[in-house]
Design a protein around this motif. Structure first.
Motif, short mmCIF file in Angstrom:
data_model
loop_
_atom_site.label_atom_id
_atom_site.label_comp_id
_atom_site.label_asym_id
_atom_site.label_seq_id
_atom_site.Cartn_x
_atom_site.Cartn_y
_atom_site.Cartn_z
N ARG A 91 -17.99 -6.84 2.71
CA ARG A 91 -18.67 -7.58 1.65
C ARG A 91 -20.06 -7.00 1.36
NH1 ARG A 91 -20.36 -13.65 1.78
NH2 ARG A 91 -20.24 -13.21 3.98
N GLN A 92 -20.77 -6.59 2.42
CA GLN A 92 -22.10 -6.03 2.21
C GLN A 92 -22.04 -4.73 1.42
OE1 GLN A 92 -21.08 -7.40 5.07
NE2 GLN A 92 -22.43 -9.19 5.01
N ARG A 93 -20.99 -3.94 1.68
CA ARG A 93 -20.87 -2.68 0.96
C ARG A 93 -20.54 -2.91 -0.51
NH1 ARG A 93 -17.88 -1.28 5.63
NH2 ARG A 93 -15.92 -1.36 4.47
N VAL A 94 -19.70 -3.92 -0.78
CA VAL A 94 -19.33 -4.22 -2.16
C VAL A 94 -20.52 -4.70 -2.95
CG1 VAL A 94 -17.97 -5.76 -3.63
CG2 VAL A 94 -16.92 -4.69 -1.63
N LEU A 138 -17.58 -19.23 -7.49
CA LEU A 138 -17.50 -19.11 -6.03
C LEU A 138 -17.14 -17.68 -5.62
CD1 LEU A 138 -17.69 -20.69 -3.39
CD2 LEU A 138 -15.24 -21.15 -3.58
N GLY A 139 -16.28 -17.04 -6.40
CA GLY A 139 -15.92 -15.66 -6.10
C GLY A 139 -17.11 -14.73 -6.18
N ILE A 140 -17.94 -14.90 -7.21
CA ILE A 140 -19.12 -14.05 -7.36
C ILE A 140 -20.11 -14.31 -6.23
CG2 ILE A 140 -21.10 -13.55 -8.84
CD1 ILE A 140 -19.28 -14.28 -11.23
N LEU A 141 -20.28 -15.59 -5.87
CA LEU A 141 -21.24 -15.94 -4.83
C LEU A 141 -20.82 -15.43 -3.46
CD1 LEU A 141 -22.05 -19.65 -5.78
CD2 LEU A 141 -23.53 -17.66 -6.08
N THR A 142 -19.53 -15.55 -3.15
CA THR A 142 -19.08 -15.22 -1.80
C THR A 142 -18.72 -13.75 -1.63
OG1 THR A 142 -16.83 -15.91 -2.42
CG2 THR A 142 -18.22 -17.54 -1.35
N LEU A 143 -18.15 -13.14 -2.64
CA LEU A 143 -17.70 -11.75 -2.51
C LEU A 143 -18.81 -10.74 -2.81
CD1 LEU A 143 -14.15 -12.01 -4.10
CD2 LEU A 143 -14.75 -11.96 -1.68
N ALA A 174 -14.56 -9.73 -8.53
CA ALA A 174 -14.88 -10.84 -7.63
C ALA A 174 -14.40 -12.17 -8.22
CB ALA A 174 -16.39 -10.89 -7.38
N ALA A 175 -14.64 -12.36 -9.52
CA ALA A 175 -14.18 -13.58 -10.17
C ALA A 175 -12.66 -13.64 -10.22
CB ALA A 175 -14.76 -13.67 -11.58
N GLN A 176 -12.02 -12.51 -10.51
CA GLN A 176 -10.56 -12.50 -10.63
C GLN A 176 -9.89 -12.70 -9.28
OE1 GLN A 176 -9.08 -9.88 -13.53
NE2 GLN A 176 -6.99 -9.86 -12.78
N ALA A 177 -10.51 -12.18 -8.22
CA ALA A 177 -9.93 -12.37 -6.89
C ALA A 177 -9.82 -13.85 -6.54
CB ALA A 177 -10.78 -11.64 -5.85
#
Length: 317
Positions: free
Chosen positions: A312-315, A173-178, A212-215
Motif C-alpha cells: 500500500r505504501q508503494r502504491v 473508502l477505497g481511496i482512503l484505505t488503498l 482504488a475506487a474500482q477495487a
C-alpha cells in the motif's frame, strides 16, 4: 452540528426546495444556451449533476466505459467547488472566515445540485473537516467518513439499501484505505497540485485513484448490475483531467456566456473518445450478478490484503 442536523432533515423529503429547482434549471439553461446538444448537457451535468438533455446513445456510451459518474453530482463535484470557494475566499478573508464562507457555499451547492447520497456524504465530510479546522482540531478523513455514514443512516436507515449510497461510500473508502489519500482536498485550481509534474504523472495519479475506487466498488457493481467495464480505469485516467477544466470554464461561463465556447473542444474530445471506446467488445463485460456471500468473501480477502501486505505504501507513493 445544528446546520448539519437541519440539513439531514431533507433526506426524508423526496424533492429539493422549489427555489433550488428553479435556480438549478436557470443555471442549466444558461450553459445549454451557449453549448447546445450533448456538449451542453454534459457540461451542465458535470457542474450540477444530471443527464437530462443527453442523447440515449451518448448516455449508453458513458455507461459502457464506466464514465457516467462524471455527469452525476458527486463528492468529486463537492470537493472541487469547496476548493474553489476556499481558494477565492482566502484572497480577501482570514482563514477562519474563508472556511466559514466555504461551508456556506458547500451547503448552497448541495441544495442546488440535489441531495443524492454521494453529494450529502461529501458535503457533510467537507463541512466537518472545515469545522475541525476552524476549531483547531486535526481532521481524519476515515473518521469523517464513518461519522458521516452513521449520521446519514441514523436519520434515514433506508439509505443502506440505496445503490448510490453504497457505491459512494465504497469508492471513498477505497481511496482512503488503498492510497492513504484524502479525497476531501484535491487540487481546487487548475495546475495546483500538478505544477512541476508531467502529464504522465497526472495520468498515473488519476489511474491509481480510479483503480482504488474500482477495487472497492467492483463487487457492489457486480451484485447490482452483473456487468463491469474492463476499460474503465484507462478511460478515466485519460479523460478525468478534463472534468475540472470543463467545470471551471462553464462556471465562469455562467457569468460571461461566451467563455463557455472554450469548453467545447474538451467536450468534443471527451465524447469522441467515449463513443469510440464504447464500441469495443471489452468495454462492458457481462459476468452475471454476484451474490452477497461472494461480495462478503471479496471484502474479507481485500481487508486481509490491506492489513498485512506492504504494497500500500508503494502504491500511494
Amino acid at each position: 452540528m445544528v446546520i448539519i442536523t437541519l440539513w439531514l432533515g431533507v433526506l426524508k423529503t423526496t424533492k429539493p426546495p422549489i427555489w433550488a429547482e428553479n435556480w438549478r434549471n436557470f443555471l442549466v439553461m444558461r450553459v445549454e444556451r451557449w453549448l447546445p446538444g450533448d456538449e451542453g448537457a454534459l457540461a451542465a451535468g458535470m457542474l450540477w449533476g444530471g443527464d437530462n438533455g443527453l442523447s440515449r446513445q451518448t448516455k449508453e456510451s458513458y455507461r459502457r466505459v464506466g464514465l457516467l459518474h462524471i455527469i452525476a453530482a458527486s463528492g468529486y463535484n463537492v470537493t472541487l467547488v469547496a476548493g474553489w470557494i476556499l481558494s477565492a475566499s482566502l484572497i480577501w478573508l482570514s482563514r477562519r472566515w474563508a472556511l466559514g464562507m466555504t461551508i456556506g457555499g458547500v451547503i448552497m451547492y448541495m441544495l442546488v445540485a440535489g441531495w443524492q447520497p454521494s453529494i450529502i456524504r461529501a458535503g457533510i465530510m467537507s463541512i466537518l473537516a472545515m469545522l475541525g479546522l476552524i476549531l483547531g482540531r486535526e481532521r481524519d478523513a476515515k473518521w469523517l467518513l464513518i461519522i458521516t455514514g452513521a449520521m446519514m443512516l441514523a436519520w434515514n436507515w433506508q439509505l443502506i439499501s440505496d445503490i448510490g449510497f453504497q457505491l459512494s461510500f465504497a469508492a471513498t473508502l477505497g481511496i482512503l484505505t488503498l492510497l492513504n489519500t484524502s479525497p476531501l482536498h484535491p487540487s481546487p485550481i487548475i495546475g495546483e497540485g500538478t505544477r512541476g509534474r508531467g502529464i504522465f504523472d497526472v495520468l498515473v495519479a488519476d489511474l491509481k485513484t480510479t483503480l482504488a475506487a474500482q477495487a472497492m466498488t467492483t463487487p457492489l457493481i457486480l451484485h447490482h448490475f452483473g456487468n463491469l467495464s474492463v476499460i474503465s480505469p484507462l478511460v478515466n485516467a485519460v479523460l478525468l483531467w478534463t472534468v475540472p477544466l470543463i467545470m471551471q470554464i462553464t462556471a465562469v461561463g455562467l457569468v460571461i456566456g461566451p467563455v463557455n465556447y472554450l469548453a467545447w473542444p474538451l467536450l468534443k474530445l471527451q465524447t469522441w473518445v467515449v463513443n469510440s471506446v464504447a464500441s469495443w467488445p471489452i468495454s462492458n463485460w457481462e459476468v452475471g450478478k454476484m451474490s452477497w456471500l461472494w461480495v462478503g468473501m471479496y471484502y474479507l480477502v481485500l481487508a486481509i490484503c490491506i492489513k498485512f501486505w506492504p504494497w500500500r505504501q508503494r502504491v500511494s507513493g
